[in-house]
Design a protein around this motif. Structure first.
Motif, PDB file in Angstrom:
ATOM      1  N   VAL A  25      25.007 -60.142 -45.767  1.00 45.94           N
ATOM      2  CA  VAL A  25      24.915 -59.576 -47.111  1.00 45.94           C
ATOM      3  C   VAL A  25      23.648 -60.049 -47.811  1.00 45.94           C
ATOM      4  N   TRP A  26      23.329 -61.328 -47.657  1.00 42.62           N
ATOM      5  CA  TRP A  26      22.195 -61.917 -48.363  1.00 42.62           C
ATOM      6  C   TRP A  26      20.982 -62.087 -47.442  1.00 42.62           C
ATOM      7  N   ARG A  27      20.853 -61.145 -46.543  1.00 42.82           N
ATOM      8  CA  ARG A  27      19.680 -61.167 -45.679  1.00 42.82           C
ATOM      9  C   ARG A  27      18.436 -60.794 -46.490  1.00 42.82           C
ATOM     10  N   PRO A  28      17.330 -61.529 -46.321  1.00 43.53           N
ATOM     11  CA  PRO A  28      16.126 -61.259 -47.137  1.00 43.53           C
ATOM     12  C   PRO A  28      15.632 -59.822 -46.927  1.00 43.53           C
ATOM     13  N   GLN A  29      15.291 -59.177 -48.059  1.00 43.55           N
ATOM     14  CA  GLN A  29      14.743 -57.820 -48.024  1.00 43.55           C
ATOM     15  C   GLN A  29      13.299 -57.778 -48.501  1.00 43.55           C
ATOM     16  N   ARG A  30      12.783 -58.877 -48.951  1.00 42.08           N
ATOM     17  CA  ARG A  30      11.400 -58.979 -49.395  1.00 42.08           C
ATOM     18  C   ARG A  30      10.812 -60.283 -48.835  1.00 42.08           C
ATOM     19  N   PHE A  31       9.513 -60.369 -48.773  1.00 39.38           N
ATOM     20  CA  PHE A  31       8.881 -61.595 -48.281  1.00 39.38           C
ATOM     21  C   PHE A  31       9.212 -62.799 -49.158  1.00 39.38           C
ATOM     22  N   ASP A  32       9.329 -62.568 -50.464  1.00 39.77           N
ATOM     23  CA  ASP A  32       9.629 -63.678 -51.370  1.00 39.77           C
ATOM     24  C   ASP A  32      11.043 -64.209 -51.180  1.00 39.77           C
ATOM     25  N   ASP A  33      11.923 -63.418 -50.542  1.00 43.08           N
ATOM     26  CA  ASP A  33      13.297 -63.879 -50.307  1.00 43.08           C
ATOM     27  C   ASP A  33      13.394 -64.814 -49.101  1.00 43.08           C
ATOM     28  N   ILE A  70      -1.355 -56.941 -45.159  1.00 39.77           N
ATOM     29  CA  ILE A  70      -0.970 -55.587 -45.607  1.00 39.77           C
ATOM     30  C   ILE A  70      -1.846 -55.132 -46.773  1.00 39.77           C
ATOM     31  N   ILE A  71      -2.141 -56.055 -47.694  1.00 38.13           N
ATOM     32  CA  ILE A  71      -2.944 -55.688 -48.859  1.00 38.13           C
ATOM     33  C   ILE A  71      -4.357 -55.287 -48.437  1.00 38.13           C
ATOM     34  N   THR A  72      -4.944 -56.042 -47.509  1.00 36.60           N
ATOM     35  CA  THR A  72      -6.324 -55.782 -47.075  1.00 36.60           C
ATOM     36  C   THR A  72      -6.408 -54.799 -45.913  1.00 36.60           C
ATOM     37  N   HIS A  73      -5.258 -54.267 -45.472  1.00 37.48           N
ATOM     38  CA  HIS A  73      -5.198 -53.293 -44.366  1.00 37.48           C
ATOM     39  C   HIS A  73      -5.780 -53.873 -43.074  1.00 37.48           C
ATOM     40  N   GLN A  74      -5.566 -55.160 -42.865  1.00 32.51           N
ATOM     41  CA  GLN A  74      -5.985 -55.812 -41.621  1.00 32.51           C
ATOM     42  C   GLN A  74      -4.749 -56.057 -40.751  1.00 32.51           C
ATOM     43  N   ILE A  75      -4.174 -54.980 -40.318  1.00 24.58           N
ATOM     44  CA  ILE A  75      -2.914 -55.032 -39.583  1.00 24.58           C
ATOM     45  C   ILE A  75      -3.210 -55.052 -38.092  1.00 24.58           C
ATOM     46  N   ALA A 100       7.927 -54.339 -41.162  1.00 22.52           N
ATOM     47  CA  ALA A 100       7.996 -52.920 -40.780  1.00 22.52           C
ATOM     48  C   ALA A 100       8.143 -52.038 -42.011  1.00 22.52           C
ATOM     49  N   LYS A 101       8.922 -52.481 -42.991  1.00 16.73           N
ATOM     50  CA  LYS A 101       9.049 -51.701 -44.221  1.00 16.73           C
ATOM     51  C   LYS A 101       7.760 -51.710 -45.022  1.00 16.73           C
ATOM     52  N   ALA A 102       7.099 -52.875 -45.079  1.00 18.76           N
ATOM     53  CA  ALA A 102       5.913 -52.996 -45.925  1.00 18.76           C
ATOM     54  C   ALA A 102       4.754 -52.143 -45.406  1.00 18.76           C
ATOM     55  N   VAL A 103       4.593 -52.075 -44.076  1.00 19.29           N
ATOM     56  CA  VAL A 103       3.459 -51.292 -43.537  1.00 19.29           C
ATOM     57  C   VAL A 103       3.709 -49.797 -43.635  1.00 19.29           C
ATOM     58  N   ASN A 104       4.968 -49.384 -43.784  1.00 19.58           N
ATOM     59  CA  ASN A 104       5.299 -47.958 -43.850  1.00 19.58           C
ATOM     60  C   ASN A 104       5.657 -47.489 -45.256  1.00 19.58           C
ATOM     61  N   CYS A 105       5.767 -48.418 -46.208  1.00 20.10           N
ATOM     62  CA  CYS A 105       6.145 -48.055 -47.572  1.00 20.10           C
ATOM     63  C   CYS A 105       4.910 -47.540 -48.327  1.00 20.10           C
ATOM     64  N   HIS A 156       4.919 -47.101 -51.529  1.00 19.81           N
ATOM     65  CA  HIS A 156       4.989 -47.625 -52.899  1.00 19.81           C
ATOM     66  C   HIS A 156       4.980 -49.151 -52.901  1.00 19.81           C
ATOM     67  N   SER A 157       4.417 -49.731 -51.876  1.00 19.42           N
ATOM     68  CA  SER A 157       4.393 -51.194 -51.796  1.00 19.42           C
ATOM     69  C   SER A 157       3.491 -51.768 -52.872  1.00 19.42           C
ATOM     70  N   LYS A 158       3.826 -52.951 -53.315  1.00 17.32           N
ATOM     71  CA  LYS A 158       3.069 -53.625 -54.372  1.00 17.32           C
ATOM     72  C   LYS A 158       2.870 -55.075 -53.964  1.00 17.32           C
ATOM     73  N   ASP A 159       1.617 -55.499 -53.922  1.00 16.16           N
ATOM     74  CA  ASP A 159       1.264 -56.866 -53.525  1.00 16.16           C
ATOM     75  C   ASP A 159       1.805 -57.206 -52.129  1.00 16.16           C
TER      76      ASP A 159
END
Length: 611
Positions: free
Chosen positions: A9-17, A32-37, A59-64, A66-69
């Motif tokens: 239930v409390w599995r992290p869904q963001r990097f800050d988690d 991800i921010i600098t597109h150096q993937i 995987a979510k961050a590179v395909n989202c 509407h990602s922010k930071d």
């Protein structure tokens, strides 16, 4: 919906988690921010530290869109599909059950196709170290020449099992163990969100029992909630984890520190009667002593609240046990812990451990008591002065004895010279084995043996070769060889070594095909043995007349020359080359002595001179 475990239930869904992985999360977000993937990543670390969760968040961050930071929004369709495991472009594979070559080849073939919904097709291979060698080789080609818009994320708990060719083609991120404070804060946050009452001491117990795994901590917390009817109590946490309360540990430690072995045994039995595991008891005791050592070094090194004790408790314990005693206790605990792994009666080991721990400091005190009494006793000064005077007198006496031999140095060389004479008497040569070899010895046999000498040494062991390094064959026949040693003590050592003789004889038989007896002689005795053999066999009994011309056979060996008696040693003149005939000075009609010398030592060495 059915109940889900807390770690799901409390599995992290963001990097800050993600808990305790700030370096990893910051690096991934910046990429991800600098597109150096990169096309391939390796997440390595202990279990329950967030490797698979970080892979899904990435995987979510590179395909989202509407990602922010560098963080995914978790609101768009792609993020929700990845969270629910419904996106076809994000494939999660368990390498433990799909470790064959065919599975990896299937991935390689499908990776060529472009993604259908997302921007990147992401393959998450968990426990990648379980792949077979063939599967790694199949994966290697894809990692070496990856298709466009494909990302591989490999997760493992044992990175040392992954081939270096794979590691060199990926970016490696090492996930560290979750600290006790981070696990405590995460559980505290979850319980506050669930509005569940809890005891902070119980959370500290769970965090310590998790041993660096956040998933393990949440699983234990789930058990405690089920056990205590949706509450978190200290006693329940101790029962679920099998830990020992700090107060009982404190009581046990105080008793062994005060050398109260009988009382400590009762406390230990009370702990075991409550159902505590013996291994867990030792682990808790080691952790307890570790906290004491850190507090002795610097109180700021540990968080007193996390230990379940108060500052006053540490102050009391530190006064009782110095660091040397604590080191000895840890050594005993480690030894007993290792032995208890293979026993079905841990109670016996724990009882013996308790007695040992209670006697550690008492043994030290018995050693320090005499010095302490001398330091505090006024009469000790007089005793020390007397001892110092006696030491000075003994030192003067020793100095006089050391100087005495230097004044009378003449007798010493005689004693030293006498010692080798005694050793020489012990050197015994078996003439019964030497004479049969000399009766049939020929120069050609000696040449053949010397040519095979190096090959024979190679068939022996290294110690045996080193012993024969200062030796060389000096006579040989079809039935045996004679080997001379430069030093008598090495000759004696070789003569007593029956294994060496057997190995040499076996090696010679392998090389020549004939059985030969090996006989050892000391080099300094060899000339005398040779002369005695010639005399014993009647060589030299005939004396030529004075008016006749005298011709004496003289064998030259280095600087040693002896008339009439042929001699040969290691430093011999070079052998005649092919096609060169021996000297013509010796004819078939020569006397018996010269003929015998030629047979034994070779015509190239024997010379006939007229006196």
């Amino acid at each position: 919906m059915s109940y889900q475990a807390l770690y799901r239930v409390w599995r992290p869904q963001r990097f800050d988690d993600l808990v305790g992985q700030q370096i990893v999360t910051r690096t991934l977000k910046n990429a991800i921010i600098t597109h150096q993937i990169s096309h391939a990543y390796l997440f390595a670390g202990p279990r329950g530290t967030g490797k698979t969760s970080a892979a899904k968040i990435f995987a979510k961050a590179v395909n989202c869109h509407h990602s922010k930071d560098g963080e995914p929004c978790n609101e768009c369709e792609i993020c929700k599909a990845i969270t629910n495991g419904q996106l076809n472009d994000v494939i999660e594979i368990d390498a433990a059950s799909n470790n064959g070559v065919e599975e990896i080849r299937d991935i390689r073939d499908k990776a060529k196709y472009a993604p259908t919904q997302a921007d990147y097709k992401v393959y998450i291979i968990d426990e990648v170290h379980m792949l077979s060698t063939g599967a790694f080789n199949a994966l290697l080609k894809t990692l070496e020449e990856p298709p466009a818009n494909v990302i591989f994320i490999l997760a493992t708990t044992e990175p040392h099992k992954i081939p270096l060719t794979i590691i060199s083609r990926v970016q490696r991120f090492d996930f560290r163990r979750i600290s006790v404070e981070d696990a405590f804060n995460r559980m505290k946050y979850i319980l506050n969100q669930k509005e569940v009452t809890y005891d902070e001491k119980a959370l500290w117990v769970i965090a310590n029992a998790a041993e660096g795994g956040m998933r393990d901590a949440l699983s234990i917390l789930d058990q405690v909630l089920s056990f205590s009817d949706n509450e978190v109590k200290l006693d329940d946490a101790l029962l679920v984890t099998g830990s020992v309360t700090k107060q009982l540990l404190k009581k046990y430690f105080l008793e062994i520190s005060k050398h109260e072995g009988a009382t400590a045994l009762d406390t230990m039995k009370d702990i075991l009667d409550e159902g505590k595991d013996g291994q867990r008891f030792i682990e808790d005791l080691i952790s307890f002593i570790r906290d004491i050592l850190l507090y002795q070094e610097s109180p700021s090194l540990i968080s007193v609240e996390s230990t379940g004790l108060k500052k006053e408790d540490f102050e009391e314990i530190v006064q009782l046990a110095p660091s040397e005693t604590l080191y000895q206790m840890i050594d005993e605990l480690n030894n007993i812990q290792e032995e208890m792994r293979f026993t079905t009666h841990p109670d016996v080991y724990l009882e013996v451990l308790t007695i040992k721990l209670a006697q550690i400091k008492s043994q030290k005190n018995t050693q320090l008591t005499p010095m302490t009494s001398l330091a505090t006793n006024p009469e000790a000064d007089k005793t020390i002065e007397k001892l110092q005077q006696e030491i000075q007198q003994l030192q003067q006496t020793v100095k006089q004895l050391q100087d005495a031999p230097s004044k009378d140095s003449r007798p010493l060389p005689r004693q030293q010279n006498e010692q080798p004479r005694v050793q020489q008497k012990k050197v015994q040569v078996n003439l019964n084995k030497i004479y049969p070899v000399l009766e049939n010895a020929t120069r050609q046999d000696l040449i053949n043996v010397r040519e095979l000498w190096g090959d024979m040494l190679n068939l022996l062991s290294v110690p045996q070769r080193s012993l024969l390094h200062v030796s060389q064959p000096v006579a040989a026949s079809a039935v045996g060889i004679i080997v001379a040693f430069d030093y008598p003590f090495l000759f004696q050592q070789a003569a007593d070594d029956t294994t060496l003789l057997k190995n040499m004889e076996g090696a010679l038989q392998r090389l020549t095909g004939n059985e030969r007896q090996v006989v050892f002689v000391p080099k300094d005795k060899w000339p005398r043995i040779r002369q005695d053999f010639i005399k014993d066999h009647g060589f030299g009994n005939k004396q030529p007349k004075a008016q006749d011309s005298k011709r004496n056979a003289q064998a030259t060996s280095g600087s040693e020359q002896s008339p009439v008696i042929p001699s040969v040693t290691r430093d011999e003149p070079p052998l005649p080359s092919e096609g060169e005939t021996p000297t013509a000075e010796i004819a078939p009609q020569e006397d018996n002595q010269v003929a015998t010398a030629q047979k034994l030592f070779g015509s190239d060495i024997v010379k006939i001179e007229d006196n």
